[in-house]
Motif scaffolding. Structure first.
Motif, PDB file in Angstrom:
ATOM      1  N   VAL A 107       0.836  -1.200   0.000  1.00 20.11           N
ATOM      2  CA  VAL A 107       0.000   0.000   0.000  1.00 20.11           C
ATOM      3  C   VAL A 107       0.870   1.248   0.000  1.00 20.11           C
ATOM      4  CG1 VAL A 107      -1.760   1.294   1.275  1.00 20.11           C
ATOM      5  CG2 VAL A 107      -1.916  -1.200   1.122  1.00 20.11           C
ATOM      6  N   MET A 108       1.993   1.202   0.730  1.00 21.22           N
ATOM      7  CA  MET A 108       2.901   2.350   0.730  1.00 21.22           C
ATOM      8  C   MET A 108       3.454   2.601  -0.667  1.00 21.22           C
ATOM      9  SD  MET A 108       6.093   3.318   3.223  1.00 21.22           S
ATOM     10  CE  MET A 108       7.201   2.020   2.710  1.00 21.22           C
ATOM     11  N   PHE A 109       3.755   1.531  -1.408  1.00 20.92           N
ATOM     12  CA  PHE A 109       4.211   1.698  -2.793  1.00 20.92           C
ATOM     13  C   PHE A 109       3.112   2.334  -3.644  1.00 20.92           C
ATOM     14  CE2 PHE A 109       7.514  -1.556  -1.849  1.00 20.92           C
ATOM     15  CZ  PHE A 109       8.614  -0.871  -2.337  1.00 20.92           C
ATOM     16  N   MET A 110       1.868   1.911  -3.441  1.00 14.63           N
ATOM     17  CA  MET A 110       0.750   2.480  -4.197  1.00 14.63           C
ATOM     18  C   MET A 110       0.580   3.961  -3.885  1.00 14.63           C
ATOM     19  SD  MET A 110      -1.990  -0.653  -3.798  1.00 14.63           S
ATOM     20  CE  MET A 110      -3.335   0.360  -4.432  1.00 14.63           C
ATOM     21  N   VAL A 111       0.683   4.321  -2.615  1.00 17.86           N
ATOM     22  CA  VAL A 111       0.571   5.724  -2.211  1.00 17.86           C
ATOM     23  C   VAL A 111       1.705   6.536  -2.832  1.00 17.86           C
ATOM     24  CG1 VAL A 111       0.739   7.292  -0.245  1.00 17.86           C
ATOM     25  CG2 VAL A 111      -0.688   5.243  -0.083  1.00 17.86           C
ATOM     26  N   THR A 112       2.915   5.969  -2.836  1.00 21.03           N
ATOM     27  CA  THR A 112       4.071   6.653  -3.425  1.00 21.03           C
ATOM     28  C   THR A 112       3.855   6.905  -4.913  1.00 21.03           C
ATOM     29  OG1 THR A 112       5.558   5.609  -1.817  1.00 21.03           O
ATOM     30  CG2 THR A 112       6.559   6.521  -3.794  1.00 21.03           C
ATOM     31  N   LEU A 113       3.350   5.896  -5.630  1.00 21.49           N
ATOM     32  CA  LEU A 113       3.096   6.050  -7.061  1.00 21.49           C
ATOM     33  C   LEU A 113       1.988   7.065  -7.323  1.00 21.49           C
ATOM     34  CD1 LEU A 113       3.351   2.331  -8.260  1.00 21.49           C
ATOM     35  CD2 LEU A 113       5.028   4.172  -8.589  1.00 21.49           C
ATOM     36  N   LEU A 114       0.968   7.091  -6.450  1.00 19.05           N
ATOM     37  CA  LEU A 114      -0.100   8.089  -6.592  1.00 19.05           C
ATOM     38  C   LEU A 114       0.468   9.498  -6.459  1.00 19.05           C
ATOM     39  CD1 LEU A 114      -3.075   9.028  -6.725  1.00 19.05           C
ATOM     40  CD2 LEU A 114      -3.176   8.688  -4.232  1.00 19.05           C
ATOM     41  N   ALA A 115       1.282   9.716  -5.435  1.00 18.66           N
ATOM     42  CA  ALA A 115       1.873  11.039  -5.233  1.00 18.66           C
ATOM     43  C   ALA A 115       2.749  11.434  -6.416  1.00 18.66           C
ATOM     44  CB  ALA A 115       2.686  11.048  -3.933  1.00 18.66           C
ATOM     45  N   PHE A 116       3.511  10.466  -6.938  1.00 16.10           N
ATOM     46  CA  PHE A 116       4.372  10.758  -8.090  1.00 16.10           C
ATOM     47  C   PHE A 116       3.540  11.141  -9.311  1.00 16.10           C
ATOM     48  CE2 PHE A 116       6.850   9.581 -11.845  1.00 16.10           C
ATOM     49  CZ  PHE A 116       8.038  10.262 -11.588  1.00 16.10           C
ATOM     50  N   ALA A 117       2.448  10.416  -9.532  1.00 17.19           N
ATOM     51  CA  ALA A 117       1.577  10.712 -10.679  1.00 17.19           C
ATOM     52  C   ALA A 117       0.989  12.112 -10.575  1.00 17.19           C
ATOM     53  CB  ALA A 117       0.459   9.671 -10.763  1.00 17.19           C
ATOM     54  N   LEU A 118       0.600  12.524  -9.372  1.00 13.74           N
ATOM     55  CA  LEU A 118       0.014  13.849  -9.183  1.00 13.74           C
ATOM     56  C   LEU A 118       1.051  14.951  -9.340  1.00 13.74           C
ATOM     57  CD1 LEU A 118      -2.348  13.159  -6.128  1.00 13.74           C
ATOM     58  CD2 LEU A 118      -2.967  13.311  -8.546  1.00 13.74           C
ATOM     59  N   MET A 119       2.316  14.659  -9.019  1.00 14.82           N
ATOM     60  CA  MET A 119       3.374  15.658  -9.114  1.00 14.82           C
ATOM     61  C   MET A 119       4.060  15.661 -10.479  1.00 14.82           C
ATOM     62  SD  MET A 119       5.179  15.244  -5.341  1.00 14.82           S
ATOM     63  CE  MET A 119       6.400  16.526  -5.675  1.00 14.82           C
ATOM     64  N   ALA A 120       3.745  14.684 -11.325  1.00 14.18           N
ATOM     65  CA  ALA A 120       4.491  14.485 -12.585  1.00 14.18           C
ATOM     66  C   ALA A 120       4.411  15.686 -13.522  1.00 14.18           C
ATOM     67  CB  ALA A 120       3.986  13.225 -13.286  1.00 14.18           C
ATOM     68  N   PRO A 261      -1.724  26.142  -4.080  1.00 17.02           N
ATOM     69  CA  PRO A 261      -1.442  25.316  -5.256  1.00 17.02           C
ATOM     70  C   PRO A 261      -0.580  26.052  -6.279  1.00 17.02           C
ATOM     71  CG  PRO A 261      -3.689  26.162  -5.330  1.00 17.02           C
ATOM     72  CD  PRO A 261      -3.144  26.531  -3.986  1.00 17.02           C
ATOM     73  N   GLY A 262       0.099  25.268  -7.104  1.00 14.52           N
ATOM     74  CA  GLY A 262       0.914  25.871  -8.147  1.00 14.52           C
ATOM     75  C   GLY A 262       2.153  25.040  -8.429  1.00 14.52           C
ATOM     76  N   ALA A 263       3.046  25.578  -9.275  1.00 16.93           N
ATOM     77  CA  ALA A 263       4.267  24.871  -9.670  1.00 16.93           C
ATOM     78  C   ALA A 263       5.254  24.838  -8.512  1.00 16.93           C
ATOM     79  CB  ALA A 263       4.889  25.548 -10.882  1.00 16.93           C
ATOM     80  N   PHE A 264       6.056  23.781  -8.472  1.00 15.85           N
ATOM     81  CA  PHE A 264       7.087  23.650  -7.441  1.00 15.85           C
ATOM     82  C   PHE A 264       8.445  23.467  -8.109  1.00 15.85           C
ATOM     83  CE2 PHE A 264       5.012  19.534  -8.131  1.00 15.85           C
ATOM     84  CZ  PHE A 264       6.079  18.749  -8.543  1.00 15.85           C
ATOM     85  N   ALA A 265       9.516  23.525  -7.309  1.00 17.90           N
ATOM     86  CA  ALA A 265      10.869  23.393  -7.854  1.00 17.90           C
ATOM     87  C   ALA A 265      11.028  22.051  -8.551  1.00 17.90           C
ATOM     88  CB  ALA A 265      11.894  23.520  -6.725  1.00 17.90           C
ATOM     89  N   PRO A 266      11.523  22.041  -9.798  1.00 20.55           N
ATOM     90  CA  PRO A 266      11.631  20.778 -10.555  1.00 20.55           C
ATOM     91  C   PRO A 266      12.560  19.758  -9.907  1.00 20.55           C
ATOM     92  CG  PRO A 266      12.755  22.581 -11.690  1.00 20.55           C
ATOM     93  CD  PRO A 266      11.964  23.198 -10.583  1.00 20.55           C
ATOM     94  N   GLU A 267      13.515  20.218  -9.102  1.00 20.88           N
ATOM     95  CA  GLU A 267      14.430  19.282  -8.437  1.00 20.88           C
ATOM     96  C   GLU A 267      13.693  18.289  -7.540  1.00 20.88           C
ATOM     97  OE1 GLU A 267      16.588  23.158  -9.118  1.00 20.88           O
ATOM     98  OE2 GLU A 267      14.666  22.527  -8.289  1.00 20.88           O
ATOM     99  N   ALA A 268      12.567  18.737  -6.985  1.00 21.53           N
ATOM    100  CA  ALA A 268      11.800  17.856  -6.096  1.00 21.53           C
ATOM    101  C   ALA A 268      11.351  16.602  -6.827  1.00 21.53           C
ATOM    102  CB  ALA A 268      10.585  18.603  -5.539  1.00 21.53           C
ATOM    103  N   LEU A 269      10.971  16.753  -8.094  1.00 20.71           N
ATOM    104  CA  LEU A 269      10.489  15.624  -8.880  1.00 20.71           C
ATOM    105  C   LEU A 269      11.636  14.857  -9.537  1.00 20.71           C
ATOM    106  CD1 LEU A 269       7.885  14.211  -9.940  1.00 20.71           C
ATOM    107  CD2 LEU A 269       8.030  15.708 -11.937  1.00 20.71           C
ATOM    108  N   MET A 270      12.642  15.565 -10.013  1.00 16.24           N
ATOM    109  CA  MET A 270      13.717  14.935 -10.780  1.00 16.24           C
ATOM    110  C   MET A 270      14.786  14.311  -9.891  1.00 16.24           C
ATOM    111  SD  MET A 270      12.526  15.422 -13.724  1.00 16.24           S
ATOM    112  CE  MET A 270      13.902  14.793 -14.671  1.00 16.24           C
ATOM    113  N   ARG A 271      15.007  14.859  -8.694  1.00 17.01           N
ATOM    114  CA  ARG A 271      16.077  14.370  -7.832  1.00 17.01           C
ATOM    115  C   ARG A 271      15.539  13.704  -6.567  1.00 17.01           C
ATOM    116  NH1 ARG A 271      18.926  19.196  -5.490  1.00 17.01           N
ATOM    117  NH2 ARG A 271      16.981  19.204  -4.291  1.00 17.01           N
TER     118      ARG A 271
END
Length: 322
Positions: A107-120, A261-271
């Motif tokens: 379930v933790m993996f599923m939650v992690t993937l959900l968060a990644f999808a929303l931040m993508a 809400p809004g854009a965030f630093a790209p490093e958060a997603l890429m790194r």
């Protein structure tokens, strides 16, 4: 600078104490209402260790510091595995037996993937925040069902021991209110101090959230896991981290999405997000992989987790200095 450092130090200390009082009060209210210990532990106690992150992220978002809140989420999850479990396993090896934790890991993996999808897409919207809150409600419902069903799980006895002694309903409500007030006040101190240091050092709010704030707000998990491990409650120590990481990605990440809400630093997603996923996989490997009847996170594995966290901090240092 000294005033900002003092604000963070005092604020974090009050955050930890206030979170303890809040959780004690909430758990005692539930106990007075005859809620099963497993349910109290899986919901109130686990959510309580994420309260510092949640309040800090909410206050940062109210001040317009979206990246500070997001950095707090990702940095705290990395610190929970690399620092908290790493140090705890170095102190005393952790034997994993609970089937509930085995069910929570996917379930933790599923939650992690959900968060990644929303931040993508590089931004968090209020719609994303609503999805995260819905996910939180579903998670709470699921773990409550587990708590009501798995009465023979080793976690039951450990959660029972972790719940404070019986208090009157009036005293329970008092500690609940006092703890909540302290959380709000101390989080304001931490956010102010963190932003001041970021400006004085010329680094981004994201870096401060990933480091100073994340480590500070992960101290409740470190204390809880160390105390649990020293009592021989290894499943509770690991459960604190798994529960906290899931709540961070759902409840805490929802704060900047809903409030600012809004854009965030790209490093958060890429790194940072990929590194967080890497630590999550490492937790699964050392805890459960190829270990049919549970496993042991030994001192060597704890050392690897701690070294990995130190390496991550070094990476952040060199990238922020470049």
């Amino acid at each position: 600078m000294l005033l900002a450092v003092a604000a963070i130090a005092v604020g974090v200390a009050l955050l930890i104490w206030g979170a303890d009082r809040f959780v004690d009060g909430a758990a005692s209210v539930a106990k007075n209402l005859r809620v099963p210990p497993m349910v109290i532990g899986l919901t109130i106690v686990s959510l309580g260790t994420s309260l510092p992150e949640m309040i800090v992220s909410a206050m940062a978002a109210l001040d317009g510091n979206r990246d500070l809140g997001i950095g707090n989420v990702l940095g705290s999850n990395i610190a929970n595995i690399g620092l908290v479990l790493g140090i705890t396993a170095l102190v005393i090896p952790l034997t994993v037996k609970s089937m509930t934790l085995r069910r929570e890991m996917p379930v933790m993996f599923m939650v992690t993937l959900l968060a990644f999808a929303l931040m993508a897409d590089g931004a968090l919207s209020r719609g994303d925040g609503i999805i995260l809150i819905i996910g939180l409600v579903l998670l709470l419902a699921w773990i409550t069902m587990l708590g009501l069903r798995d009465r023979d799980d080793p976690l039951v006895a450990e959660f029972t021991d972790s719940i404070p002694d019986q208090m009157s309903m009036g005293m329970s409500l008092l500690w609940f209110v006092v703890g909540l007030a302290l959380l709000i006040i101390s989080s304001r101190m931490v956010v102010w101090g963190a932003v001041e240091i970021a400006h004085l050092l010329g680094v981004s709010d994201l870096i401060i959230g990933l480091t100073i704030v994340a480590i500070g707000t992960s101290l409740p998990e470190l204390v809880a896991s160390l105390v649990s491990a020293l009592k021989g409650e290894a499943d509770l120590a690991i459960g604190n981290v798994i529960g906290s990481n899931m709540f961070n990605l759902l409840a805490v990440l929802a704060m900047p999405a809903l409030i600012h809400p809004g854009a965030f630093a790209p490093e958060a997603l890429m790194r940072d997000f990929p590194i967080m996923i890497g630590f999550t996989i490492a937790l699964f490997v050392v805890s459960f992989a190829l270990k049919k009847s549970g496993g042991v996170i030994n001192r060597f594995e704890g050392g690897l987790l701690t070294a990995g966290f130190a390496g991550y901090l070094i990476l952040l240092y060199f990238q922020s200095a470049a």
